[in-house]
Design a protein around this motif. Structure first.
Motif, PDB file in Angstrom:
ATOM      1  N   THR A 162       0.590  -1.381   0.371  1.00 25.78           N
ATOM      2  CA  THR A 162       0.270   0.024   0.158  1.00 25.78           C
ATOM      3  C   THR A 162       0.596   1.466  -0.274  1.00 25.78           C
ATOM      4  OG1 THR A 162       0.049  -0.027   2.193  1.00 25.78           O
ATOM      5  CG2 THR A 162      -1.878  -1.438   0.985  1.00 25.78           C
ATOM      6  N   THR A 163       1.741   1.671   1.111  1.00 26.08           N
ATOM      7  CA  THR A 163       2.623   2.974   0.776  1.00 26.08           C
ATOM      8  C   THR A 163       4.100   2.401   0.914  1.00 26.08           C
ATOM      9  OG1 THR A 163       2.148   2.648   4.135  1.00 26.08           O
ATOM     10  CG2 THR A 163       0.569   4.658   2.648  1.00 26.08           C
ATOM     11  N   LEU A 164       4.131   1.052   1.363  1.00 28.15           N
ATOM     12  CA  LEU A 164       5.358   0.722   0.870  1.00 28.15           C
ATOM     13  C   LEU A 164       5.527  -0.783  -0.095  1.00 28.15           C
ATOM     14  CD1 LEU A 164       6.345  -0.499   4.917  1.00 28.15           C
ATOM     15  CD2 LEU A 164       6.921   2.114   3.454  1.00 28.15           C
ATOM     16  N   THR A 165       6.509  -1.282  -1.223  1.00 32.17           N
ATOM     17  CA  THR A 165       6.326  -1.575  -1.784  1.00 32.17           C
ATOM     18  C   THR A 165       5.980  -3.178  -1.211  1.00 32.17           C
ATOM     19  OG1 THR A 165       8.816  -1.763  -1.931  1.00 32.17           O
ATOM     20  CG2 THR A 165       7.924   0.124  -2.868  1.00 32.17           C
ATOM     21  N   PRO A 166       6.034  -4.449  -1.736  1.00 38.06           N
ATOM     22  CA  PRO A 166       6.229  -5.589  -0.838  1.00 38.06           C
ATOM     23  C   PRO A 166       7.791  -6.115  -0.193  1.00 38.06           C
ATOM     24  CG  PRO A 166       5.373  -5.703  -3.170  1.00 38.06           C
ATOM     25  CD  PRO A 166       5.831  -4.132  -3.267  1.00 38.06           C
ATOM     26  N   VAL A 167       8.532  -5.542  -0.461  1.00 38.67           N
ATOM     27  CA  VAL A 167       9.924  -5.879  -0.059  1.00 38.67           C
ATOM     28  C   VAL A 167      10.059  -4.658   1.397  1.00 38.67           C
ATOM     29  CG1 VAL A 167      10.542  -6.504  -1.622  1.00 38.67           C
ATOM     30  CG2 VAL A 167      11.173  -4.533  -1.938  1.00 38.67           C
ATOM     31  N   GLY A 168       9.243  -3.440   1.251  1.00 38.40           N
ATOM     32  CA  GLY A 168       9.206  -2.314   2.238  1.00 38.40           C
ATOM     33  C   GLY A 168       9.814  -1.116   2.332  1.00 38.40           C
ATOM     34  N   ALA A 169       9.841  -1.519   1.257  1.00 34.74           N
ATOM     35  CA  ALA A 169      10.640   0.262  -0.171  1.00 34.74           C
ATOM     36  C   ALA A 169       9.644   1.818  -0.105  1.00 34.74           C
ATOM     37  CB  ALA A 169      11.256   0.010  -0.671  1.00 34.74           C
ATOM     38  N   GLU A 170       9.243   2.580   0.355  1.00 39.31           N
ATOM     39  CA  GLU A 170       8.603   3.408   0.427  1.00 39.31           C
ATOM     40  C   GLU A 170       7.998   3.816  -1.148  1.00 39.31           C
ATOM     41  OE1 GLU A 170       9.250   7.391   1.359  1.00 39.31           O
ATOM     42  OE2 GLU A 170      12.081   6.704   2.149  1.00 39.31           O
ATOM     43  N   LEU A 171       6.539   3.599  -1.718  1.00 44.40           N
ATOM     44  CA  LEU A 171       6.108   3.361  -2.755  1.00 44.40           C
ATOM     45  C   LEU A 171       6.595   4.806  -3.631  1.00 44.40           C
ATOM     46  CD1 LEU A 171       4.446   1.010  -4.620  1.00 44.40           C
ATOM     47  CD2 LEU A 171       2.291   2.513  -3.776  1.00 44.40           C
ATOM     48  N   ALA A 172       5.928   5.993  -2.981  1.00 48.15           N
ATOM     49  CA  ALA A 172       6.225   6.921  -3.387  1.00 48.15           C
ATOM     50  C   ALA A 172       7.348   7.296  -3.536  1.00 48.15           C
ATOM     51  CB  ALA A 172       5.494   7.839  -2.831  1.00 48.15           C
ATOM     52  N   GLY A 173       6.855   8.180  -4.930  1.00 45.36           N
ATOM     53  CA  GLY A 173       9.007   8.687  -5.069  1.00 45.36           C
ATOM     54  C   GLY A 173       9.007   9.836  -4.087  1.00 45.36           C
ATOM     55  N   ASN A 174      10.295  10.546  -4.520  1.00 49.53           N
ATOM     56  CA  ASN A 174      10.893  11.329  -3.439  1.00 49.53           C
ATOM     57  C   ASN A 174      10.076  12.836  -3.441  1.00 49.53           C
ATOM     58  OD1 ASN A 174      11.901  12.470  -5.889  1.00 49.53           O
ATOM     59  ND2 ASN A 174      14.057  12.191  -4.993  1.00 49.53           N
ATOM     60  N   ALA A 175      10.380  14.027  -3.231  1.00 44.48           N
ATOM     61  CA  ALA A 175       9.411  15.517  -3.110  1.00 44.48           C
ATOM     62  C   ALA A 175       9.793  15.773  -4.670  1.00 44.48           C
ATOM     63  CB  ALA A 175      10.312  16.055  -1.848  1.00 44.48           C
ATOM     64  N   ASP A 176      10.832  16.149  -5.292  1.00 45.96           N
ATOM     65  CA  ASP A 176      10.807  16.824  -6.024  1.00 45.96           C
ATOM     66  C   ASP A 176      10.808  15.832  -7.166  1.00 45.96           C
ATOM     67  OD1 ASP A 176      13.461  15.292  -6.066  1.00 45.96           O
ATOM     68  OD2 ASP A 176      14.506  17.054  -6.400  1.00 45.96           O
ATOM     69  N   GLY A 177      10.759  14.716  -7.145  1.00 47.44           N
ATOM     70  CA  GLY A 177      10.246  13.571  -8.283  1.00 47.44           C
ATOM     71  C   GLY A 177      11.704  12.977  -8.704  1.00 47.44           C
ATOM     72  N   SER A 178      13.267  13.569  -8.283  1.00 46.13           N
ATOM     73  CA  SER A 178      14.137  12.831  -9.515  1.00 46.13           C
ATOM     74  C   SER A 178      14.417  11.425  -8.769  1.00 46.13           C
ATOM     75  CB  SER A 178      15.541  13.673  -8.480  1.00 46.13           C
ATOM     76  OG  SER A 178      15.173  14.043  -7.230  1.00 46.13           O
ATOM     77  N   ILE A 179      13.727  11.028  -8.057  1.00 53.17           N
ATOM     78  CA  ILE A 179      13.503   9.217  -7.120  1.00 53.17           C
ATOM     79  C   ILE A 179      11.775   9.141  -7.722  1.00 53.17           C
ATOM     80  CG2 ILE A 179      13.739   7.743  -5.883  1.00 53.17           C
ATOM     81  CD1 ILE A 179      15.442   9.196  -4.431  1.00 53.17           C
ATOM     82  N   PRO A 180      12.267   8.382  -8.770  1.00 59.15           N
ATOM     83  CA  PRO A 180      10.461   7.754  -9.484  1.00 59.15           C
ATOM     84  C   PRO A 180       9.647   6.815  -8.263  1.00 59.15           C
ATOM     85  CG  PRO A 180      11.578   6.580 -10.443  1.00 59.15           C
ATOM     86  CD  PRO A 180      12.577   7.621 -10.066  1.00 59.15           C
ATOM     87  N   ALA A 181       8.239   7.259  -8.577  1.00 65.45           N
ATOM     88  CA  ALA A 181       7.572   6.342  -7.482  1.00 65.45           C
ATOM     89  C   ALA A 181       8.068   4.670  -8.451  1.00 65.45           C
ATOM     90  CB  ALA A 181       5.834   6.399  -7.665  1.00 65.45           C
ATOM     91  N   TRP A 182       7.839   3.471  -7.141  1.00 70.45           N
ATOM     92  CA  TRP A 182       8.102   2.261  -7.574  1.00 70.45           C
ATOM     93  C   TRP A 182       6.313   1.675  -8.921  1.00 70.45           C
ATOM     94  CZ3 TRP A 182       5.754  -2.358  -6.499  1.00 70.45           C
ATOM     95  CH2 TRP A 182       6.694  -3.626  -6.574  1.00 70.45           C
ATOM     96  N   ASN A 183       6.520   1.351  -9.181  1.00 71.47           N
ATOM     97  CA  ASN A 183       5.098   0.404 -10.316  1.00 71.47           C
ATOM     98  C   ASN A 183       5.218  -0.487 -10.332  1.00 71.47           C
ATOM     99  OD1 ASN A 183       7.806   0.409 -12.303  1.00 71.47           O
ATOM    100  ND2 ASN A 183       6.279   1.891 -13.720  1.00 71.47           N
ATOM    101  N   GLY A 184       6.095  -1.483  -9.916  1.00 76.68           N
ATOM    102  CA  GLY A 184       6.564  -3.018 -10.218  1.00 76.68           C
ATOM    103  C   GLY A 184       8.099  -3.184 -10.534  1.00 76.68           C
ATOM    104  N   GLY A 185       8.860  -2.571 -11.458  1.00 73.59           N
ATOM    105  CA  GLY A 185      10.168  -2.695 -11.759  1.00 73.59           C
ATOM    106  C   GLY A 185       9.838  -3.197 -13.631  1.00 73.59           C
ATOM    107  N   LEU A 186      10.806  -2.965 -13.757  1.00 71.35           N
ATOM    108  CA  LEU A 186      10.704  -3.526 -15.414  1.00 71.35           C
ATOM    109  C   LEU A 186      10.302  -4.760 -15.644  1.00 71.35           C
ATOM    110  CD1 LEU A 186      14.940  -2.433 -16.904  1.00 71.35           C
ATOM    111  CD2 LEU A 186      12.479  -1.327 -17.209  1.00 71.35           C
ATOM    112  N   PRO A 187       9.337  -4.811 -16.151  1.00 77.48           N
ATOM    113  CA  PRO A 187       8.312  -6.607 -17.171  1.00 77.48           C
ATOM    114  C   PRO A 187       9.670  -7.611 -17.884  1.00 77.48           C
ATOM    115  CG  PRO A 187       8.013  -5.004 -18.748  1.00 77.48           C
ATOM    116  CD  PRO A 187       9.367  -4.038 -17.763  1.00 77.48           C
ATOM    117  N   ALA A 188       9.814  -8.572 -17.639  1.00 73.87           N
ATOM    118  CA  ALA A 188      10.112  -9.621 -18.832  1.00 73.87           C
ATOM    119  C   ALA A 188      10.865  -9.239 -20.649  1.00 73.87           C
ATOM    120  CB  ALA A 188       9.685 -10.935 -18.077  1.00 73.87           C
ATOM    121  N   THR A 189      10.179  -8.112 -20.282  1.00 70.80           N
ATOM    122  CA  THR A 189       9.914  -8.462 -21.360  1.00 70.80           C
ATOM    123  C   THR A 189      10.273  -7.267 -21.277  1.00 70.80           C
ATOM    124  OG1 THR A 189       8.192  -7.238 -21.297  1.00 70.80           O
ATOM    125  CG2 THR A 189       7.754  -9.538 -22.181  1.00 70.80           C
ATOM    126  N   ALA A 190      11.327  -5.962 -21.240  1.00 68.15           N
ATOM    127  CA  ALA A 190      12.297  -5.150 -21.312  1.00 68.15           C
ATOM    128  C   ALA A 190      13.192  -5.260 -22.417  1.00 68.15           C
ATOM    129  CB  ALA A 190      12.083  -4.419 -19.551  1.00 68.15           C
TER     130      ALA A 190
END
Length: 455
Positions: free
Chosen positions: A36-64
């Motif tokens: 919810t507010t954390l990723t499934p491994v405990g990281a902050e789901l949201a990005g940082n204040a200025d957007g230089s760190i993005p929100a987590w969206n599940g990671g790269l797909p296997a087809t990346a």
């Protein structure tokens, strides 16, 4: 450097009282933040204040991207250019987002060490069954008395919402690296002038559930099996190391054996721990420097300082390119920084201080753990005089086709001697990583070492 305080005065007291007892898992309400507010491994789901760190969206797909005929992955970010490059001349303006070790490298190598900073991508994800196990761990797993082991642990990452530095470091030790991997990698320990010889390793790394015909460990207390064979140069070829890494190291410490091809003998190897010499490392790393850090954490006191936003090596696909020769990477003083990629990420800052009465060549270590993978991204090592001695940086990549985060190259820089170690390069190898490797029970017994060491 921006720090997020995570311990109140009362919380610090509670943690100190728990240091000698079993540390409890988090409540179901706390664990409910995972996903919810954390990723499934405990990281902050949201990005940082200025957007230089993005929100987590599940990671790269296997087809990346695609893998070539030899297993090298396409770089999903190959078209990106650095946002800027940090050098010794402008490092002062970025010091809040640099580790002390990185700042020391700029001073040690002012004309050549640099940090090219690229856009940040939170590329890592893990298989669904592993993430489900992590969530169960959050409410079940505990540290054994003294903290040198785990109870009620399964799969990976026992403490996605860590309450102490010791819990955070166990996340690094147990993090997910696939179920069974066989790999061919090289190691270089260059002289100060850049001359070097390569050591070639064939590693096997397997969790017990991926070992056919049962487990060779006792009482289900094995975290993983590790076997390492030196294949070159000829003077070292045939030497083999076998490790049974245990979960509860109070009940059963790490077991290790070595086969010496010259003597044709298998023997127990208690020195394969702590600050024992690393395999074929020319004295440039300790046993527990492998994987940036491994083994029993009982010789240190661990303090969870908080979270920081710093520049760490990340998405290092270019450094892994099969278009490169090892000579393109190994340079005097440090690896070729023009081939590296750094990004701004949040890390957990953990300080390990040697306990009174314990012995280790490193009196203090500063750990910086990537929040999305729990991999150590950088570690600063201090000697008994409090002098910054060695600086470790791990150039990581995400094997998106297998959903496995791992290291491309581990580096350990000796600031005093001007030498360093680089481990994990595979640019000139074919089919270097095999994530479909299968192993049998007999493959991880001491009796199997002699056969594995045949040249």
């Amino acid at each position: 450097m921006k720090t997020i305080k995570i311990l109140t005065q009362g919380g610090a007291l509670a943690l100190s009282l728990l240091a000698c007892a079993v540390m409890a898992a988090v409540t179901p309400e706390e664990a409910g933040k995972l996903g919810t507010t954390l990723t499934p491994v405990g990281a902050e789901l949201a990005g940082n204040a200025d957007g230089s760190i993005p929100a987590w969206n599940g990671g790269l797909p296997a087809t990346a991207g695609t893998a070539d005929a030899n297993g090298f992955l396409a770089d999903p970010f190959a078209d990106e250019a650095p946002l800027f490059t940090i050098t010794a001349q402008n490092a002062a303006q970025y010091q809040e987002r640099l580790t002390p070790g990185q700042q020391a490298l700029f001073k040690r190598y002012p004309d050549s060490y640099r940090i090219p900073v690229f856009p940040s991508h939170r590329s890592a994800g893990l298989p669904a069954d592993v993430l489900a196990a992590v969530k169960r761990n959050a409410t079940r797993t505990q540290l054994v008395a003294g903290g040198n082991g785990l109870e009620s642990f399964e799969s990976a990452i026992p403490f996605p919402i860590p309450q102490s530095g010791l819990e955070a470091i166990w996340n690094h030790i147990t993090r997910y690296r696939g179920g069974s991997v066989k790999r061919l990698v090289t190691q270089a320990t260059p002289q100060a002038n850049g001359t070097y010889s390569l050591v070639y390793f064939q590693d096997e790394f397997t969790f017990p559930k991926n070992v056919k015909n049962g487990s060779v460990g006792q009482d289900g207390n094995v975290l993983f099996y590790f076997k390492q064979r030196v294949t070159a140069p000829s003077r070292l070829a045939g030497n083999v190391l076998l490790v049974h890494e245990t979960i509860d190291q109070v009940k059963e410490p790490r077991m290790a054996w070595v086969y010496n091809a010259g003597q044709r003998r298998v023997r127990r190897a208690p020195q394969v721990a702590y600050d024992g010499p690393g395999t074929a490392s020319d004295g440039m790393r300790t046993t527990d420097n492998f994987d940036l850090y491994n083994g029993a954490p009982d010789r240190y006191d661990w303090k969870l300082v908080g979270k920081k936003e710093i520049y760490i090596p990340y998405n290092s696909y270019r450094l892994d390119s099969p278009q490169l020769k090892y000579s393109d990477i190994i340079k005097p003083g440090h690896i070729n920084q023009d081939l590296t990629r750094y990004e701004l990420h949040r890390v957990w800052h953990v300080v390990a201080t040697l306990k009174d009465g314990e012995r280790h060549i490193y009196a203090k270590r500063d750990f910086y753990l990537d929040e999305d993978t729990w991999q150590a991204a950088a570690i600063d090592h201090y000697d008994g005089r409090g002098t910054l001695w060695r600086v470790a940086e791990a150039h990581a990549q995400y094997y998106y086709d297998k959903q496995v985060p791992w290291y491309t190259v581990e580096t350990l820089y000796d600031l005093l001697s001007g030498r360093y170690l680089a481990l994990g390069m595979k640019n000139e190898e074919k089919h270097a990583y095999d994530f479909s490797h299968t192993a049998a029970e007999r493959d991880y017994t001491p009796a199997a070492l002699r056969q594995a060491g045949v040249r």
